[in-house]
Design a protein around this motif. Structure first.
Motif, PDB file in Angstrom:
ATOM      1  N   ASN A 123       0.798  -1.225   0.000  1.00  0.00           N
ATOM      2  CA  ASN A 123       0.000   0.000   0.000  1.00  0.00           C
ATOM      3  C   ASN A 123       0.827   1.270   0.000  1.00  0.00           C
ATOM      4  OD1 ASN A 123      -2.548  -1.240   0.003  1.00  0.00           O
ATOM      5  ND2 ASN A 123      -2.408  -1.665   2.181  1.00  0.00           N
ATOM      6  N   SER A 124       1.899   1.277   0.781  1.00  0.00           N
ATOM      7  CA  SER A 124       2.703   2.492   0.907  1.00  0.00           C
ATOM      8  C   SER A 124       4.076   2.095   1.422  1.00  0.00           C
ATOM      9  CB  SER A 124       2.032   3.490   1.858  1.00  0.00           C
ATOM     10  OG  SER A 124       1.871   2.918   3.139  1.00  0.00           O
ATOM     11  N   THR A 125       4.879   3.082   1.792  1.00  0.00           N
ATOM     12  CA  THR A 125       6.220   2.805   2.307  1.00  0.00           C
ATOM     13  C   THR A 125       6.428   3.538   3.623  1.00  0.00           C
ATOM     14  OG1 THR A 125       7.200   4.666   1.103  1.00  0.00           O
ATOM     15  CG2 THR A 125       7.191   2.518  -0.016  1.00  0.00           C
ATOM     16  N   ILE A 126       7.438   3.114   4.343  1.00  0.00           N
ATOM     17  CA  ILE A 126       7.825   3.801   5.574  1.00  0.00           C
ATOM     18  C   ILE A 126       9.330   4.043   5.524  1.00  0.00           C
ATOM     19  CG2 ILE A 126       8.101   1.626   6.864  1.00  0.00           C
ATOM     20  CD1 ILE A 126       7.089   3.211   9.342  1.00  0.00           C
ATOM     21  N   ASN A 127       9.720   5.285   5.763  1.00  0.00           N
ATOM     22  CA  ASN A 127      11.138   5.635   5.725  1.00  0.00           C
ATOM     23  C   ASN A 127      11.871   5.085   6.940  1.00  0.00           C
ATOM     24  OD1 ASN A 127       9.892   8.348   4.184  1.00  0.00           O
ATOM     25  ND2 ASN A 127      11.749   7.515   3.312  1.00  0.00           N
ATOM     26  N   THR A 128      13.128   4.771   6.746  1.00  0.00           N
ATOM     27  CA  THR A 128      13.975   4.349   7.848  1.00  0.00           C
ATOM     28  C   THR A 128      14.898   5.505   8.228  1.00  0.00           C
ATOM     29  OG1 THR A 128      15.738   3.511   6.430  1.00  0.00           O
ATOM     30  CG2 THR A 128      13.948   1.996   6.944  1.00  0.00           C
ATOM     31  N   PHE A 129      15.708   5.280   9.235  1.00  0.00           N
ATOM     32  CA  PHE A 129      16.699   6.265   9.648  1.00  0.00           C
ATOM     33  C   PHE A 129      17.800   5.527  10.380  1.00  0.00           C
ATOM     34  CE2 PHE A 129      13.229   6.071  12.701  1.00  0.00           C
ATOM     35  CZ  PHE A 129      13.884   5.789  13.887  1.00  0.00           C
ATOM     36  N   LYS A 130      18.900   6.193  10.611  1.00  0.00           N
ATOM     37  CA  LYS A 130      20.039   5.576  11.287  1.00  0.00           C
ATOM     38  C   LYS A 130      19.630   5.073  12.665  1.00  0.00           C
ATOM     39  CE  LYS A 130      24.953   6.625  11.837  1.00  0.00           C
ATOM     40  NZ  LYS A 130      25.268   6.122  10.514  1.00  0.00           N
ATOM     41  N   GLY A 131      19.786   3.776  12.889  1.00  0.00           N
ATOM     42  CA  GLY A 131      19.435   3.188  14.168  1.00  0.00           C
ATOM     43  C   GLY A 131      18.056   2.564  14.220  1.00  0.00           C
ATOM     44  N   SER A 132      17.229   2.800  13.188  1.00  0.00           N
ATOM     45  CA  SER A 132      15.872   2.241  13.208  1.00  0.00           C
ATOM     46  C   SER A 132      15.906   0.740  12.969  1.00  0.00           C
ATOM     47  CB  SER A 132      14.988   2.920  12.166  1.00  0.00           C
ATOM     48  OG  SER A 132      15.423   2.604  10.855  1.00  0.00           O
ATOM     49  N   GLU A 133      15.022   0.033  13.650  1.00  0.00           N
ATOM     50  CA  GLU A 133      14.906  -1.413  13.482  1.00  0.00           C
ATOM     51  C   GLU A 133      13.439  -1.786  13.366  1.00  0.00           C
ATOM     52  OE1 GLU A 133      16.245  -5.660  15.575  1.00  0.00           O
ATOM     53  OE2 GLU A 133      16.864  -3.745  16.453  1.00  0.00           O
ATOM     54  N   PHE A 134      13.107  -2.540  12.322  1.00  0.00           N
ATOM     55  CA  PHE A 134      11.756  -3.049  12.121  1.00  0.00           C
ATOM     56  C   PHE A 134      11.792  -4.566  12.244  1.00  0.00           C
ATOM     57  CE2 PHE A 134      11.657   1.027   9.967  1.00  0.00           C
ATOM     58  CZ  PHE A 134      10.420   1.540  10.317  1.00  0.00           C
ATOM     59  N   ALA A 135      10.888  -5.107  13.067  1.00  0.00           N
ATOM     60  CA  ALA A 135      10.804  -6.553  13.256  1.00  0.00           C
ATOM     61  C   ALA A 135       9.365  -7.000  13.027  1.00  0.00           C
ATOM     62  CB  ALA A 135      11.258  -6.943  14.668  1.00  0.00           C
ATOM     63  N   VAL A 136       9.178  -8.039  12.236  1.00  0.00           N
ATOM     64  CA  VAL A 136       7.838  -8.549  11.969  1.00  0.00           C
ATOM     65  C   VAL A 136       7.795 -10.034  12.314  1.00  0.00           C
ATOM     66  CG1 VAL A 136       8.302  -9.073   9.528  1.00  0.00           C
ATOM     67  CG2 VAL A 136       5.950  -8.647  10.284  1.00  0.00           C
ATOM     68  N   PHE A 137       6.707 -10.447  12.976  1.00  0.00           N
ATOM     69  CA  PHE A 137       6.588 -11.858  13.360  1.00  0.00           C
ATOM     70  C   PHE A 137       6.046 -12.669  12.192  1.00  0.00           C
ATOM     71  CE2 PHE A 137       4.434 -15.557  15.241  1.00  0.00           C
ATOM     72  CZ  PHE A 137       5.537 -16.124  15.878  1.00  0.00           C
ATOM     73  N   ILE A 138       6.784 -13.731  11.847  1.00  0.00           N
ATOM     74  CA  ILE A 138       6.403 -14.616  10.742  1.00  0.00           C
ATOM     75  C   ILE A 138       6.032 -15.973  11.318  1.00  0.00           C
ATOM     76  CG2 ILE A 138       7.209 -15.730   8.628  1.00  0.00           C
ATOM     77  CD1 ILE A 138       9.126 -13.353   8.279  1.00  0.00           C
ATOM     78  N   GLU A 139       4.777 -16.355  11.139  1.00  0.00           N
ATOM     79  CA  GLU A 139       4.292 -17.612  11.692  1.00  0.00           C
ATOM     80  C   GLU A 139       4.841 -18.801  10.917  1.00  0.00           C
ATOM     81  OE1 GLU A 139       0.093 -17.863  12.176  1.00  0.00           O
ATOM     82  OE2 GLU A 139      -0.071 -15.934  13.210  1.00  0.00           O
ATOM     83  N   ASN A 140       5.083 -19.892  11.634  1.00  0.00           N
ATOM     84  CA  ASN A 140       5.461 -21.155  11.015  1.00  0.00           C
ATOM     85  C   ASN A 140       4.170 -21.932  10.762  1.00  0.00           C
ATOM     86  OD1 ASN A 140       6.445 -23.635  10.253  1.00  0.00           O
ATOM     87  ND2 ASN A 140       7.908 -23.821  11.930  1.00  0.00           N
ATOM     88  N   GLU A 141       3.736 -21.944   9.528  1.00  0.00           N
ATOM     89  CA  GLU A 141       2.429 -22.519   9.193  1.00  0.00           C
ATOM     90  C   GLU A 141       2.348 -24.012   9.468  1.00  0.00           C
ATOM     91  OE1 GLU A 141       1.926 -21.467   5.126  1.00  0.00           O
ATOM     92  OE2 GLU A 141       1.503 -19.349   5.546  1.00  0.00           O
ATOM     93  N   SER A 142       3.462 -24.715   9.368  1.00  0.00           N
ATOM     94  CA  SER A 142       3.453 -26.168   9.541  1.00  0.00           C
ATOM     95  C   SER A 142       3.738 -26.592  10.982  1.00  0.00           C
ATOM     96  CB  SER A 142       4.490 -26.810   8.625  1.00  0.00           C
ATOM     97  OG  SER A 142       5.802 -26.411   9.003  1.00  0.00           O
ATOM     98  N   ASN A 143       4.167 -25.638  11.822  1.00  0.00           N
ATOM     99  CA  ASN A 143       4.550 -25.930  13.218  1.00  0.00           C
ATOM    100  C   ASN A 143       5.629 -26.997  13.321  1.00  0.00           C
ATOM    101  OD1 ASN A 143       1.155 -25.432  13.670  1.00  0.00           O
ATOM    102  ND2 ASN A 143       2.660 -24.127  14.690  1.00  0.00           N
ATOM    103  N   VAL A 144       6.446 -27.103  12.283  1.00  0.00           N
ATOM    104  CA  VAL A 144       7.562 -28.048  12.260  1.00  0.00           C
ATOM    105  C   VAL A 144       8.847 -27.257  12.061  1.00  0.00           C
ATOM    106  CG1 VAL A 144       8.625 -30.003  11.065  1.00  0.00           C
ATOM    107  CG2 VAL A 144       6.127 -29.899  11.332  1.00  0.00           C
ATOM    108  N   LYS A 145       9.856 -27.521  12.905  1.00  0.00           N
ATOM    109  CA  LYS A 145      11.128 -26.820  12.770  1.00  0.00           C
ATOM    110  C   LYS A 145      11.744 -27.091  11.402  1.00  0.00           C
ATOM    111  CE  LYS A 145      12.328 -26.957  17.699  1.00  0.00           C
ATOM    112  NZ  LYS A 145      13.321 -27.446  18.684  1.00  0.00           N
ATOM    113  N   THR A 146      12.332 -26.057  10.824  1.00  0.00           N
ATOM    114  CA  THR A 146      13.019 -26.218   9.553  1.00  0.00           C
ATOM    115  C   THR A 146      14.084 -25.140   9.426  1.00  0.00           C
ATOM    116  OG1 THR A 146      12.713 -26.455   7.148  1.00  0.00           O
ATOM    117  CG2 THR A 146      11.406 -24.766   8.253  1.00  0.00           C
ATOM    118  N   LYS A 147      14.852 -25.222   8.375  1.00  0.00           N
ATOM    119  CA  LYS A 147      15.955 -24.278   8.179  1.00  0.00           C
ATOM    120  C   LYS A 147      15.524 -23.120   7.286  1.00  0.00           C
ATOM    121  CE  LYS A 147      20.781 -24.173   6.583  1.00  0.00           C
ATOM    122  NZ  LYS A 147      21.831 -24.942   5.884  1.00  0.00           N
TER     123      LYS A 147
END
Length: 294
Positions: A123-147
């Motif tokens: 939809n749009s963008t978000i600017n970053t800056f020095k020191g900014s950190e973005f973290a997004v949670f990604i679900e494991n759909e299979s609930n099985v450990k993998t690489k």
């Protein structure tokens, strides 16, 4: 006498709040090799005042009060703190962590699948800056450990200056915030050319395992470097670099400023509403991962 005592107090006050500049080189305590992109955080009375990054050559110029405390940190190394800048050596040595390597799932599979916020409409963008950190949670759909084979970022970069990005993976904490880092070392990516759209970064050699529940993928923006690996002035450059956003029912994105605070913020929707941009659901940075499948 009272007059001279007042002058003395003023003099002491000026000294205690005066800013000084100090060049420092950061090295590995064993190999004596420079440690690039180390975080240096400045504290006063346990409050974060400012922060800096060492450049590719392990060099950083610190500007702060002589009585400020400092903490040097880098993934894979033990943190090192100093109570005062005053009297600090211009050479700092960091000792590597004693890491117990975890067993990594070995796969012969040539099959992969993508997870995360990369297939939805941007939809749009978000600017970053020095020191900014973005973290997004990604679900494991299979609930099985993998690489994890690679990370996928949707971004736009309008100029050819080299941008330094630090990639991290976090476990999900009890209060749903990013907690323990899964990396054994810094994952640094040099984004050298103009780019618009999906960027895939291979991290197969890092041996990062996707937990059963899922993982936080984060990107920290460090700045722009020249051909010698030194950071360049970037105040007028950050508007040329941004991450794409997707609208999703999950409020999965956290952000923080590593050089100013150590607190995660989890309401991008409110931030955008304050500037007149509306989202039906929640804006999330368009990050994803490619993982092995059986």
């Amino acid at each position: 006498m009272k007059y001279f005592y007042t002058l003395f107090l003023i003099f002491i006050s000026i000294l205690s709040f005066s800013q000084v500049s100090k060049p420092i080189y950061i090295y590995d305590s064993i190999s004596k090799a420079p440690i690039p992109f180390t975080n240096v955080i400045i504290y006063e009375k346990e409050n974060i005042i400012n922060g800096f990054y060492a450049d590719e050559n392990g060099f950083v110029k610190i500007v702060c009060n002589e009585n400020s405390s400092l903490k040097f940190s880098c993934i894979g190394y033990e943190n090192k703190t100093f109570e005062k800048l005053f009297g600090l050596s211009d050479t700092i040595f960091l000792r590597q962590n004693s890491i117990i390597l975890k067993e990594v799932i070995i796969t012969n599979s040539n099959k992969y699948k993508n997870l995360g916020f990369i297939n939805s409409k941007k939809n749009s963008t978000i600017n970053t800056f020095k020191g900014s950190e973005f973290a997004v949670f990604i679900e494991n759909e299979s609930n099985v450990k993998t690489k994890i084979k690679s990370v996928i970022l949707n971004l736009t970069k309008k100029k050819d200056h080299t941008t330094i990005l630090k990639i991290k993976f976090y476990k999900k904490g009890n209060n749903d915030t990013p907690t323990d880092i899964l990396n054994n070392r810094d994952i640094i990516y040099y984004l050298k050319n103009k780019h618009n759209g999906e960027l895939e970064i291979d991290i197969d050699d890092e041996n990062i395992e996707l937990p059963e529940e899922g993982v936080y993928l984060s990107v920290e923006s460090l700045g722009f470097i020249d051909k010698k690996g030194s950071f360049i002035s970037d105040q007028d450059m950050w508007h040329e670099f941004s991450f794409y956003l997707v609208d999703d029912i999950n409020n999965a994105t956290f952000t923080k400023n590593n050089l100013k605070a150590n607190t995660w913020y989890n309401n991008l929707k409110l931030r955008f509403e304050e500037i007149g941009q509306k989202y039906k659901n929640h804006p999330n940075v368009s990050f994803g991962i490619k993982v092995y499948t059986e």
